[in-house]
Design a protein around this motif. Structure first.
Motif, PDB file in Angstrom:
ATOM      1  N   LEU A 184      17.036  75.085  -3.415  1.00 41.32           N
ATOM      2  CA  LEU A 184      17.668  75.611  -2.207  1.00 41.32           C
ATOM      3  C   LEU A 184      16.692  75.600  -1.036  1.00 41.32           C
ATOM      4  O   LEU A 184      17.052  75.228   0.085  1.00 41.32           O
ATOM      5  N   ILE A 185      15.465  75.976  -1.302  1.00 40.69           N
ATOM      6  CA  ILE A 185      14.441  75.968  -0.244  1.00 40.69           C
ATOM      7  C   ILE A 185      14.264  74.553   0.308  1.00 40.69           C
ATOM      8  O   ILE A 185      14.257  74.340   1.522  1.00 40.69           O
ATOM      9  N   TRP A 186      14.148  73.562  -0.577  1.00 38.74           N
ATOM     10  CA  TRP A 186      13.959  72.180  -0.124  1.00 38.74           C
ATOM     11  C   TRP A 186      15.200  71.640   0.571  1.00 38.74           C
ATOM     12  O   TRP A 186      15.089  70.832   1.493  1.00 38.74           O
ATOM     13  N   SER A 187      16.387  72.072   0.129  1.00 33.76           N
ATOM     14  CA  SER A 187      17.610  71.591   0.784  1.00 33.76           C
ATOM     15  C   SER A 187      17.758  72.136   2.196  1.00 33.76           C
ATOM     16  O   SER A 187      18.496  71.582   3.002  1.00 33.76           O
ATOM     17  N   ILE A 188      17.066  73.202   2.508  1.00 33.39           N
ATOM     18  CA  ILE A 188      17.051  73.740   3.874  1.00 33.39           C
ATOM     19  C   ILE A 188      15.876  73.159   4.651  1.00 33.39           C
ATOM     20  O   ILE A 188      15.996  72.804   5.828  1.00 33.39           O
ATOM     21  N   LEU A 189      14.731  73.045   3.999  1.00 33.16           N
ATOM     22  CA  LEU A 189      13.506  72.629   4.672  1.00 33.16           C
ATOM     23  C   LEU A 189      13.521  71.156   5.078  1.00 33.16           C
ATOM     24  O   LEU A 189      13.145  70.810   6.200  1.00 33.16           O
ATOM     25  N   ILE A 190      13.945  70.271   4.198  1.00 34.54           N
ATOM     26  CA  ILE A 190      13.913  68.834   4.491  1.00 34.54           C
ATOM     27  C   ILE A 190      14.808  68.464   5.677  1.00 34.54           C
ATOM     28  O   ILE A 190      14.348  67.761   6.586  1.00 34.54           O
ATOM     29  N   PRO A 191      16.077  68.914   5.731  1.00 32.16           N
ATOM     30  CA  PRO A 191      16.871  68.580   6.929  1.00 32.16           C
ATOM     31  C   PRO A 191      16.282  69.167   8.215  1.00 32.16           C
ATOM     32  O   PRO A 191      16.336  68.527   9.269  1.00 32.16           O
ATOM     33  N   THR A 192      15.687  70.351   8.129  1.00 33.55           N
ATOM     34  CA  THR A 192      15.067  70.946   9.322  1.00 33.55           C
ATOM     35  C   THR A 192      13.911  70.086   9.811  1.00 33.55           C
ATOM     36  O   THR A 192      13.775  69.831  11.013  1.00 33.55           O
ATOM     37  N   ILE A 193      13.079  69.634   8.901  1.00 29.14           N
ATOM     38  CA  ILE A 193      11.956  68.766   9.271  1.00 29.14           C
ATOM     39  C   ILE A 193      12.460  67.453   9.860  1.00 29.14           C
ATOM     40  O   ILE A 193      11.927  66.966  10.863  1.00 29.14           O
ATOM     41  N   PHE A 204      12.862  88.099   5.559  1.00 24.54           N
ATOM     42  CA  PHE A 204      14.067  88.854   5.888  1.00 24.54           C
ATOM     43  C   PHE A 204      15.342  88.205   5.371  1.00 24.54           C
ATOM     44  O   PHE A 204      16.337  88.885   5.162  1.00 24.54           O
ATOM     45  N   MET A 205      15.314  86.886   5.191  1.00 24.77           N
ATOM     46  CA  MET A 205      16.487  86.219   4.637  1.00 24.77           C
ATOM     47  C   MET A 205      16.285  85.929   3.149  1.00 24.77           C
ATOM     48  O   MET A 205      17.092  85.263   2.533  1.00 24.77           O
ATOM     49  N   HIS A 206      15.172  86.417   2.604  1.00 29.53           N
ATOM     50  CA  HIS A 206      14.861  86.361   1.177  1.00 29.53           C
ATOM     51  C   HIS A 206      14.820  84.939   0.632  1.00 29.53           C
ATOM     52  O   HIS A 206      15.107  84.718  -0.540  1.00 29.53           O
ATOM     53  N   LEU A 207      14.449  83.982   1.467  1.00 32.38           N
ATOM     54  CA  LEU A 207      14.437  82.592   1.017  1.00 32.38           C
ATOM     55  C   LEU A 207      13.299  82.332   0.033  1.00 32.38           C
ATOM     56  O   LEU A 207      13.428  81.492  -0.858  1.00 32.38           O
ATOM     57  N   LYS A 208      12.203  83.074   0.142  1.00 31.13           N
ATOM     58  CA  LYS A 208      11.089  82.794  -0.767  1.00 31.13           C
ATOM     59  C   LYS A 208      11.398  83.228  -2.195  1.00 31.13           C
ATOM     60  O   LYS A 208      10.707  82.821  -3.121  1.00 31.13           O
ATOM     61  N   HIS A 209      12.443  84.014  -2.392  1.00 31.70           N
ATOM     62  CA  HIS A 209      12.833  84.451  -3.726  1.00 31.70           C
ATOM     63  C   HIS A 209      13.932  83.577  -4.325  1.00 31.70           C
ATOM     64  O   HIS A 209      14.412  83.851  -5.411  1.00 31.70           O
TER      65      HIS A 209
END
Length: 108
Positions: free
Chosen positions: A78-87, A68-73
């Motif tokens: 950008l995906i890693w810059s969101i995923l790593i801080p979340t982890i 829904f937020m179209h992150l996989k596209h």
């Protein structure tokens, strides 16, 4: 504009691919939620059940963000810059809970 005209609003042409994709996403999320319900009523309460719930909740959250937020596209950076801080934040919360409970147990 009369009352009858406002009730007959329709998007033309209807995008059947988007509608199909939304139903697919809803179906996948419903299946994961059904799995959570099965575990909730069959497993005894404890750390295993909580771990399963946390894992399935994270799976649903990532799927919602991806679709829904179209992150996989997006670009992988950008995906890693969101995923790593979340982890790292999740790791911090778990570490603080473990250390906090150890200190609590030592004091009592």
């Amino acid at each position: 504009m009369s009352h009858e005209e406002t009730n007959n609003i329709q998007v033309i042409p209807e995008d059947k691919e988007k509608t199909k994709k939304i139903w697919k996403v809803a179906g996948i999320l419903a299946v994961v939620t059904l799995i959570e319900f099965v575990f909730a009523f069959t497993l005894p309460r404890g750390i295993v059940l909580v771990s399963i719930f946390l894992g399935l909740t994270i799976v649903k959250a990532f799927y919602i963000v991806a679709e829904f937020m179209h992150l996989k596209h997006e670009q992988k950076a950008l995906i890693w810059s969101i995923l790593i801080p979340t982890i790292l934040i999740l790791w911090l919360v778990v570490a603080l809970m473990v250390e906090g409970s150890a200190i609590f147990n030592i004091r009592n």
